[in-house]
Scaffold this active site. Sequence first.
Site, PDB file in Angstrom:
ATOM      1  N   HIS A  87       0.846  -1.189   0.000  1.00 60.16           N
ATOM      2  CA  HIS A  87       0.000   0.000   0.000  1.00 60.16           C
ATOM      3  C   HIS A  87       0.890   1.251   0.000  1.00 60.16           C
ATOM      4  O   HIS A  87       2.114   1.152   0.159  1.00 60.16           O
ATOM      5  CB  HIS A  87      -0.937   0.001   1.219  1.00 60.16           C
ATOM      6  CG  HIS A  87      -0.255  -0.020   2.536  1.00 60.16           C
ATOM      7  ND1 HIS A  87      -0.236  -1.117   3.369  1.00 60.16           N
ATOM      8  CD2 HIS A  87       0.460   0.938   3.170  1.00 60.16           C
ATOM      9  CE1 HIS A  87       0.453  -0.829   4.460  1.00 60.16           C
ATOM     10  NE2 HIS A  87       0.888   0.404   4.364  1.00 60.16           N
TER      11      HIS A  87
HETATM   12  P1  TYD Z   1      -2.534  -3.777   6.959  1.00 61.13           P
HETATM   13  O1  TYD Z   1      -2.561  -2.391   6.406  1.00 61.13           O
HETATM   14  O2  TYD Z   1      -2.944  -4.898   6.052  1.00 61.13           O
HETATM   15  O3  TYD Z   1      -1.106  -4.088   7.573  1.00 61.13           O
HETATM   16  P2  TYD Z   1       0.319  -4.058   6.826  1.00 61.13           P
HETATM   17  O4  TYD Z   1       0.653  -2.600   6.645  1.00 61.13           O
HETATM   18  O5  TYD Z   1       1.242  -4.712   7.745  1.00 61.13           O
HETATM   19  O6  TYD Z   1       0.171  -4.802   5.548  1.00 61.13           O
HETATM   20  O7  TYD Z   1      -3.440  -3.793   8.267  1.00 61.13           O
HETATM   21  C1  TYD Z   1      -4.034  -4.975   8.770  1.00 61.13           C
HETATM   22  C2  TYD Z   1      -5.307  -4.588   9.487  1.00 61.13           C
HETATM   23  O8  TYD Z   1      -5.013  -3.827  10.639  1.00 61.13           O
HETATM   24  C3  TYD Z   1      -6.248  -3.758   8.622  1.00 61.13           C
HETATM   25  O9  TYD Z   1      -7.576  -4.232   8.851  1.00 61.13           O
HETATM   26  C4  TYD Z   1      -6.131  -2.367   9.190  1.00 61.13           C
HETATM   27  C5  TYD Z   1      -5.769  -2.624  10.636  1.00 61.13           C
HETATM   28  N1  TYD Z   1      -4.951  -1.562  11.241  1.00 61.13           N
HETATM   29  C6  TYD Z   1      -5.494  -0.813  12.271  1.00 61.13           C
HETATM   30  O10 TYD Z   1      -6.662  -0.984  12.681  1.00 61.13           O
HETATM   31  N2  TYD Z   1      -4.712   0.168  12.840  1.00 61.13           N
HETATM   32  C7  TYD Z   1      -3.444   0.389  12.437  1.00 61.13           C
HETATM   33  O11 TYD Z   1      -2.755   1.288  12.986  1.00 61.13           O
HETATM   34  C8  TYD Z   1      -2.900  -0.394  11.356  1.00 61.13           C
HETATM   35  C9  TYD Z   1      -1.499  -0.156  10.851  1.00 61.13           C
HETATM   36  C10 TYD Z   1      -3.693  -1.362  10.790  1.00 61.13           C
END
Ligand code: TYD
Length: 137
Positions: A52
């Site tokens: 992302h």
């Molecule tokens: P995701 O963006 O997939 O993590 P990464 O950056 O490691 O790939 O996030 C996983 C899940 O966690 C998604 O449902 C969003 C949630 N999340 C939060 O609720 N708060 C946060 O601060 C973060 C980073 C993620």
Amino acid sequence: MKIDECKLLDLPKISDNRGNLTFIESNRHIPFDIRRVYYLYDIPGGSERGGHAHKVLRQLIIAVSGSFDILLDDGENKKTITLNRSYMGLYVCPMIWRELLNFSSGAVCMVLASDCYDEQDYYRNYSDFLNDAKRGL
Ligand code: TYD
């Protein structure tokens, strides 16, 4: 180039015979106020995270334990950085697509972020990111 704004920062490290200590202060060691901290751990072998970009969020990514690679992409240029030192942080500016991969066993990835979690700040789709990056957003 936008990607050149992403830099490895050498954080303070205080060592003595009891071990090492690293500390990070907002706007002193990193160029933003810290409003959120999150960390990835118990990462199964072969997992890839990230995938992302953020519109305005700024982050510092640290391998507090173990190692992993971060692929950075500003829509024009790409580079891969390996994090494997607890006292090194990778500053990631806005509008950078990132992928985290090749996690070692026991790796812990800590992220300091300039704002609270906001799904509206994410590009989760690479072509949406690329369109906006090419328009200079
Ligand atoms: P995701 O963006 O997939 O993590 P990464 O950056 O490691 O790939 O996030 C996983 C899940 O966690 C998604 O449902 C969003 C949630 N999340 C939060 O609720 N708060 C946060 O601060 C973060 C980073 C993620």
